[in-house]
Write an enzyme that holds these catalytic residues in place. Structure first.
Site, mmCIF file in Angstrom:
data_model
loop_
_atom_site.group_PDB
_atom_site.id
_atom_site.type_symbol
_atom_site.label_atom_id
_atom_site.label_comp_id
_atom_site.label_asym_id
_atom_site.label_seq_id
_atom_site.Cartn_x
_atom_site.Cartn_y
_atom_site.Cartn_z
ATOM 1 N N THR A 125 0.421 -0.809 0.623
ATOM 2 C CA THR A 125 0.094 -0.216 -0.042
ATOM 3 C C THR A 125 0.705 1.205 0.006
ATOM 4 O O THR A 125 2.214 0.987 0.401
ATOM 5 C CB THR A 125 -0.937 -0.051 1.522
ATOM 6 O OG1 THR A 125 -1.363 1.100 1.314
ATOM 7 C CG2 THR A 125 -0.115 -0.784 2.434
ATOM 8 N N ASP A 126 0.384 2.367 -0.462
ATOM 9 C CA ASP A 126 1.241 3.892 -0.751
ATOM 10 C C ASP A 126 1.277 4.202 1.683
ATOM 11 O O ASP A 126 2.117 5.043 1.525
ATOM 12 C CB ASP A 126 0.819 4.912 -1.495
ATOM 13 C CG ASP A 126 -1.158 4.680 -0.708
ATOM 14 O OD1 ASP A 126 -1.603 4.335 0.157
ATOM 15 O OD2 ASP A 126 -1.326 5.918 -1.662
ATOM 16 N N TYR A 153 -1.664 -0.002 11.300
ATOM 17 C CA TYR A 153 -1.490 -0.946 9.948
ATOM 18 C C TYR A 153 -0.859 -0.664 9.409
ATOM 19 O O TYR A 153 -0.052 -1.702 8.404
ATOM 20 C CB TYR A 153 -3.160 0.059 9.380
ATOM 21 C CG TYR A 153 -2.988 -0.476 8.048
ATOM 22 C CD1 TYR A 153 -3.082 -1.953 7.599
ATOM 23 C CD2 TYR A 153 -3.168 0.622 6.874
ATOM 24 C CE1 TYR A 153 -3.528 -2.235 6.050
ATOM 25 C CE2 TYR A 153 -3.313 0.169 5.399
ATOM 26 C CZ TYR A 153 -3.467 -0.886 5.031
ATOM 27 O OH TYR A 153 -3.369 -1.885 3.966
ATOM 28 N N LYS A 157 2.381 -3.459 7.474
ATOM 29 C CA LYS A 157 2.600 -3.569 5.670
ATOM 30 C C LYS A 157 3.701 -3.060 5.859
ATOM 31 O O LYS A 157 4.389 -3.758 4.508
ATOM 32 C CB LYS A 157 1.542 -3.122 5.176
ATOM 33 C CG LYS A 157 -0.220 -3.053 5.097
ATOM 34 C CD LYS A 157 -0.536 -4.353 4.736
ATOM 35 C CE LYS A 157 -0.095 -4.506 3.247
ATOM 36 N NZ LYS A 157 -0.587 -6.157 3.241
HETATM 37 P P1 NAD Z 1 -10.017 -6.587 2.976
HETATM 38 O O1 NAD Z 1 -10.353 -6.702 4.343
HETATM 39 O O2 NAD Z 1 -11.109 -6.382 2.173
HETATM 40 O O3 NAD Z 1 -10.161 -8.023 2.254
HETATM 41 C C1 NAD Z 1 -8.684 -8.816 2.949
HETATM 42 C C2 NAD Z 1 -9.410 -9.943 2.607
HETATM 43 O O4 NAD Z 1 -8.389 -11.204 3.826
HETATM 44 C C3 NAD Z 1 -10.517 -10.538 3.751
HETATM 45 O O5 NAD Z 1 -11.328 -11.719 2.998
HETATM 46 C C4 NAD Z 1 -10.165 -11.422 5.334
HETATM 47 O O6 NAD Z 1 -11.322 -12.796 5.251
HETATM 48 C C5 NAD Z 1 -9.050 -12.209 4.265
HETATM 49 N N1 NAD Z 1 -7.981 -12.616 5.865
HETATM 50 C C6 NAD Z 1 -7.388 -11.522 6.999
HETATM 51 N N2 NAD Z 1 -6.306 -12.815 8.115
HETATM 52 C C7 NAD Z 1 -6.547 -13.798 6.748
HETATM 53 C C8 NAD Z 1 -5.582 -14.811 7.227
HETATM 54 N N3 NAD Z 1 -5.291 -14.907 8.704
HETATM 55 N N4 NAD Z 1 -5.338 -15.763 7.099
HETATM 56 C C9 NAD Z 1 -5.844 -15.430 5.137
HETATM 57 N N5 NAD Z 1 -7.010 -14.921 5.172
HETATM 58 C C10 NAD Z 1 -7.246 -13.167 5.587
HETATM 59 O O7 NAD Z 1 -8.855 -5.507 2.520
HETATM 60 P P2 NAD Z 1 -8.983 -4.973 1.092
HETATM 61 O O8 NAD Z 1 -9.421 -4.052 1.091
HETATM 62 O O9 NAD Z 1 -9.318 -6.564 -0.431
HETATM 63 O O10 NAD Z 1 -7.204 -5.142 0.961
HETATM 64 C C11 NAD Z 1 -6.370 -6.691 -0.066
HETATM 65 C C12 NAD Z 1 -4.670 -6.102 0.058
HETATM 66 O O11 NAD Z 1 -5.039 -4.564 -0.220
HETATM 67 C C13 NAD Z 1 -4.491 -5.626 1.865
HETATM 68 O O12 NAD Z 1 -2.598 -6.475 2.255
HETATM 69 C C14 NAD Z 1 -4.215 -4.380 1.873
HETATM 70 O O13 NAD Z 1 -3.258 -3.784 3.286
HETATM 71 C C15 NAD Z 1 -3.187 -3.612 0.326
HETATM 72 N N6 NAD Z 1 -4.218 -2.812 0.049
HETATM 73 C C16 NAD Z 1 -5.576 -1.996 0.241
HETATM 74 C C17 NAD Z 1 -6.384 -0.810 -0.607
HETATM 75 C C18 NAD Z 1 -7.627 -0.460 -0.332
HETATM 76 O O14 NAD Z 1 -7.311 0.561 -1.156
HETATM 77 N N7 NAD Z 1 -8.297 -1.550 0.187
HETATM 78 C C19 NAD Z 1 -5.182 0.751 -1.163
HETATM 79 C C20 NAD Z 1 -3.786 -0.749 -1.387
HETATM 80 C C21 NAD Z 1 -3.822 -1.841 -0.863
HETATM 81 O O1 DAU Z 2 -3.939 4.029 0.793
HETATM 82 C C1 DAU Z 2 -4.108 2.727 0.923
HETATM 83 C C2 DAU Z 2 -4.832 2.594 2.037
HETATM 84 O O2 DAU Z 2 -6.561 2.827 1.774
HETATM 85 C C3 DAU Z 2 -5.199 1.232 2.156
HETATM 86 O O3 DAU Z 2 -3.805 0.294 2.382
HETATM 87 C C4 DAU Z 2 -5.926 0.239 3.747
HETATM 88 O O4 DAU Z 2 -6.509 -1.001 3.584
HETATM 89 C C5 DAU Z 2 -7.595 0.943 2.516
HETATM 90 O O5 DAU Z 2 -8.782 1.212 4.166
HETATM 91 C C6 DAU Z 2 -6.530 2.548 2.840
HETATM 92 O O6 DAU Z 2 -6.573 3.706 3.819
HETATM 93 P P1 DAU Z 2 -7.473 5.212 4.490
HETATM 94 O O7 DAU Z 2 -7.502 5.300 5.516
HETATM 95 O O8 DAU Z 2 -7.261 6.184 3.698
HETATM 96 O O9 DAU Z 2 -9.276 4.439 3.949
HETATM 97 P P2 DAU Z 2 -10.629 5.319 4.873
HETATM 98 O O10 DAU Z 2 -11.490 4.404 3.465
HETATM 99 O O11 DAU Z 2 -10.988 3.793 5.797
HETATM 100 O O12 DAU Z 2 -10.395 6.566 4.970
HETATM 101 C C7 DAU Z 2 -10.640 7.206 3.826
HETATM 102 C C8 DAU Z 2 -10.094 8.587 4.201
HETATM 103 O O13 DAU Z 2 -11.272 9.403 4.843
HETATM 104 C C9 DAU Z 2 -9.481 8.818 5.605
HETATM 105 O O14 DAU Z 2 -8.990 9.632 5.798
HETATM 106 C C10 DAU Z 2 -10.332 8.565 6.695
HETATM 107 C C11 DAU Z 2 -11.231 9.335 6.278
HETATM 108 N N1 DAU Z 2 -12.566 8.519 6.625
HETATM 109 C C12 DAU Z 2 -12.504 7.097 6.775
HETATM 110 C C13 DAU Z 2 -14.064 7.248 7.555
HETATM 111 C C14 DAU Z 2 -14.308 5.475 7.371
HETATM 112 C C15 DAU Z 2 -14.009 10.256 7.053
HETATM 113 O O15 DAU Z 2 -13.936 10.828 7.209
HETATM 114 N N2 DAU Z 2 -14.855 8.927 7.647
HETATM 115 C C16 DAU Z 2 -15.306 7.791 7.772
HETATM 116 O O16 DAU Z 2 -16.084 6.863 8.826
#
Ligand code: NAD
Ligand code: DAU
Length: 341
Positions: A125-126, A153, A157
């Protein structure tokens, strides 16, 4: 190729599986997921009966289980999405982030070494780069930006990234790492900003904006993240890090107001609440490396992507209402009854 996708029942992993299972019918995909609160097999209904897809329930941090699985399956490729992914949860309970994100990654790396996996791809992740000042619009994260984390978190990572890089240097394990900006799109768990705001606005509920809503995120549609990972695992150079992002920076307030406008809901739903502890100010990706080396280009910009996403949430209310009611967690028991006998 036999490909292990960990965390494939989560948001990005499931989108990746939908894309890959359809695009590469000659490859076999095994979805390894623990089905934590964030894992949802209902998301995979469309592909669950495809001949090149199967599901295994298991914990990436369970060494014995993972070693047995890797010995049995002899994977060619591992793509590690499995993680605890929500920053707010890492502030209330960091322990599970250390276990899954760091120790789980290490177990997968060891199993990959033992069974000569041809490529281990770490989905990072960034957030490992920390944040940028709001007033310096000229600054972006490059692959050489130092790691500088803010939350448990992002620290977990970044630790995983360092382990992955150490297994390349020390053990010559063929690895790649991608660091993507914030994703949004279908099947996004409604605890994260965009799906939370869409689902609550549709129900005319108050929208909790942290602080003043001025923090900036660089939004990428999940489809574009999936195509980028596909390119990296096929054409990326071993040992390299690739940033992924599409220059779609928005303040949180801009995002929330866009959602309200698209849904014809009033801005009076916005409710400013206490800021997140240690809240990162601004993320912004410089994607030139993946663009020039691998020819990656996103197909969505924020305007087209957010419209598609809002429409998806309107048309798939059952999916997120099952999550809000907790019903989705019984899907495994209903669908895989024979495994429990
Ligand atoms: P998510 O929370 O939606 O999904 C995570 C998945 O991992 C779930 O299905 C969960 O059941 C599984 N999991 C958790 N613990 C586990 C374990 N111990 N063994 C096996 N499976 C397990 O997450 P996401 O948003 O889909 O993110 C996926 C990946 O991408 C993560 O590694 C996250 O750090 C990275 N990422 C997310 C974002 C974002 O914006 N969501 C951006 C950049 C990178
Ligand atoms: O940048 C990549 C990351 O983006 C991933 O690595 C993470 O897994 C993913 O969860 C996400 O992290 P953020 O913390 O940026 O995402 P989130 O959706 O939780 O929040 C986005 C922005 O919105 C952040 O500045 C916090 C704000 N926020 C979030 C929630 C849940 C609010 O203002 N209100 C809220 O209720």
């Amino acid at each position: 190729m036999k490909i292990c996708v960990t965390g494939g029942a989560g948001f990005i992993g499931s989108n990746f599986l939908h894309y890959m299972v359809e695009t590469y019918p000659q490859d076999t995909f095994i979805n390894l997921d623990l089905l934590t609160y964030a894992g949802n097999l209902e998301t995979l209904k469309d592909i669950e009966n495809k001949p090149n897809y199967s599901f295994v329930k298991g914990d990436i941090a369970d060494r014995e289980f993972i070693y047995d699985l890797f010995e049995k399956e002899k994977f060619d490729l591992v793509v590690n999405f499995a993680a605890e992914s929500h920053v707010d949860r890492s502030i209330t309970n960091p322990d599970i982030f250390v276990r899954t994100n760091i120790m789980g990654t290490q177990v997968l790396l060891d199993a990959s070494r033992k069974t000569n996996v041809g490529r281990f791809h770490q989905v990072s992740t960034d957030e490992v780069y920390g944040d940028l000042p709001l007033e310096r619009k000229d600054l972006f994260f490059t692959e050489d930006t130092p790691l500088h984390t803010s939350s448990p978190y992002s620290a977990s990572k970044a630790s995983a990234d360092l382990l992955v890089q150490s297994y390349f240097r020390t053990f010559k394990l063929p690895v790649t790492i991608s660091r993507c900006s914030n994703n949004y799109g279908p099947y996004h768990f409604p605890e994260k900003l965009i799906p939370l705001m869409i689902s609550r606005a549709l129900a005319d509920e108050k929208l909790p904006v942290y602080g003043l809503g001025e923090n900036v995120r660089d939004w990428l549609h999940v489809y574009d993240h999936c195509t980028a990972i596909d390119l990296i695992i096929r054409k990326g150079r071993v040992g390299e890090v690739y940033n992924i992002g599409g220059h779609n920076e928005r303040t949180n307030l801009e995002v929330v107001k866009t959602i309200l406008r698209e849904l014809h809901k009033p801005e009076t739903l916005i409710n400013y609440v206490t800021d997140r502890a240690g809240h990162d100010l601004r993320y912004a990706i410089d994607p030139r490396k993946i663009e020039s080396e691998l020819g990656w280009k996103p197909v969505y910009n924020f305007d087209s992507g957010i419209r598609q996403t809002i429409q998806w949430y309107i048309e798939n209310k059952v999916w997120w209402q099952h999550i809000l009611s907790g019903d989705y967690q019984s899907y495994f028991d209903r669908q895989y009854m024979e495994l429990n006998k």
